[in-house]
Design an enzyme around this catalytic site. Sequence first.
Site, PDB file in Angstrom:
ATOM      1  N   HIS A 217      37.106  54.533  44.020  1.00 32.87           N
ATOM      2  CA  HIS A 217      38.185  53.665  44.482  1.00 32.87           C
ATOM      3  C   HIS A 217      39.505  54.405  44.537  1.00 32.87           C
ATOM      4  O   HIS A 217      40.572  53.833  44.353  1.00 32.87           O
ATOM      5  CB  HIS A 217      38.328  52.443  43.565  1.00 32.87           C
ATOM      6  CG  HIS A 217      37.150  51.545  43.600  1.00 32.87           C
ATOM      7  ND1 HIS A 217      36.078  51.694  42.749  1.00 32.87           N
ATOM      8  CD2 HIS A 217      36.846  50.489  44.401  1.00 32.87           C
ATOM      9  CE1 HIS A 217      35.189  50.774  43.003  1.00 32.87           C
ATOM     10  NE2 HIS A 217      35.623  50.030  44.000  1.00 32.87           N
ATOM     11  N   GLY A 480      38.645  36.349  32.237  1.00 29.56           N
ATOM     12  CA  GLY A 480      38.768  37.796  32.116  1.00 29.56           C
ATOM     13  C   GLY A 480      38.281  38.366  30.812  1.00 29.56           C
ATOM     14  O   GLY A 480      38.016  39.567  30.711  1.00 29.56           O
TER      15      GLY A 480
END
Length: 579
Positions: A217, A480
């Site tokens: 990425h 999360g």
Amino acid sequence: MTRIFDDPAKFADEALNGFVAANRRYVARVDGGVVRATEMNPGQVALIVGGGSGHYPAFAGLVGQGLAAGSACGNVFASPAAAQVYRVAKAAQVGGGVLLSYGNYAGDVLHFGQAQERLNAEGIATRTVVVTDDVASAQIGEIDKRRGIAGDLTVFKIAGAAADAGLTLTEVERLAMKANFRTRSLGVGFDGCMLPGATEPLFRVPDGQMSLGLGIHGEPGISDHDLPTASALAELLVTRLLAEKPDGAGTRVVPIVNGLGAVKYDELFLLYGKIEKLLVAAGLDLIEPECGELVTSLNMSGLSLTLLWLDDELEMYWAAPADTAAFRKSNLAQRARRVIDSVLADAPSVWEPATPASAKFSAGATALLRAVQAVVVEHESELGRLDAIAGDGDHGIGMRRGVDAAVAAAVSAAEAAAGVDQVLIIAGEAWAEKAGGASGALWGSALCASGRALGNRERYSPDDAVGVVSAFSRAITDLGKAEAGDKTMVDALLPFVGTFIATYRSAASLQGALFAAAAAATTAASQTAELSPRRGRARPLAERSLGHPDPGAVSFGLIAAGIARAYADLSTEREDVTA
């Protein structure tokens, strides 16, 4: 650099449309990605892969017979939204259940996980196998924390072949897990990639050096080293991976040399030749190797070596025929599947009519969202630069995509006389859909939770603000799983919540509580510079992150301050504004 585009914000969608136009024999476009254009057997398991764009041939290029049934395609380097994954899976599945598989990145885990829950709730049996092949991102004892890089191909190929062979969902899942456990990868980079519209690459490698242990990425490597010769590089990669030979593995191995975008085939072939000699010298039997661009990172200058350790059943499925736009083994006679001429859309939500009070406060909610948008626009570049230190540099643009979508959706809903609950939920869904990534999932879920906390009531009071703040916080921490000290947005969120509730309950005004809480969040965000990340993409680059605050915490602090100022302005204009 990336030169061919009209609008950088539309790059991923337009590239995907062009890919489909060039490969209609293999794929059909659906809202959220692509599915096979060829027929599948009724009751067959549907393998759904995916992730951010910019990795071609992964992920859309691996859709076809003998491999994936569909691919969910996010923005560049950003995970697809849960709704996109859901729609692709719904379009591709044919009654045998769904196996989701993708690289181990926080945003992908969140969004694919939410899609899995939704599919299972609808009676579509869905399971997940996360790819964790990158040896540089965590020790072998924490293999579940490793990133997925070029090992995506081995897991997808084994699972896809097993699905096409008619195996059950349980068996396809087992083989995918086995392939993942027996796959090891290590990458190196010579220079960073450049996002569409950017003027600088995400990172630079000093001349004469290479970066070891990079992701896909645009992340820099774990450490920099002097640039070796091809022979020395081959020895480094082979030695590191052979040291991680899985327990119970024999001598059969699939070597994969993968280019990340800018290292071209002649160089890859040269390196493969040296790798092959080292593997043969180590007494290994090489089975159907691959050498080329398989899982890229836009135009990144770098490469990786992957080893898949085979046994009889894995070898059978690795060697099985496949025919996709980007990956082929032997020839397959195709049976035409009906053309998909319409996209799947979420069923329209049925809302109860808004109460006068709820409709009234929708304007206030929209105004506060506009304030959030103004903050993000002002600090977009700053947040991107901060994120690029130890991440992929997309936090600013991701927040911008999310908040722009949220504001547009909120304005449209408010103009249609929606209540404040509807406005916030619709805005949250739009944020998650367009932003992608971990922050998109978290902010989207938090806005939706805020809307549900307010509800569609006959009356509201300033005390409702405590419930909204608490619901917003719970949505983020529950989804999360981050805790204080992990160096995430939560490190600014929790001080905000604690200060807000304590200040408001001490008989302070709502306006005063917001300003006090924003100050606490801003201070806490700056203090994250002293922390070492324990979650997210920055975790493998902990040393680079030290001395720099977490971008998610910083953006939350800036937004909290912007909301406090905007609420003060609203209160001055309309004394009865309380939402």
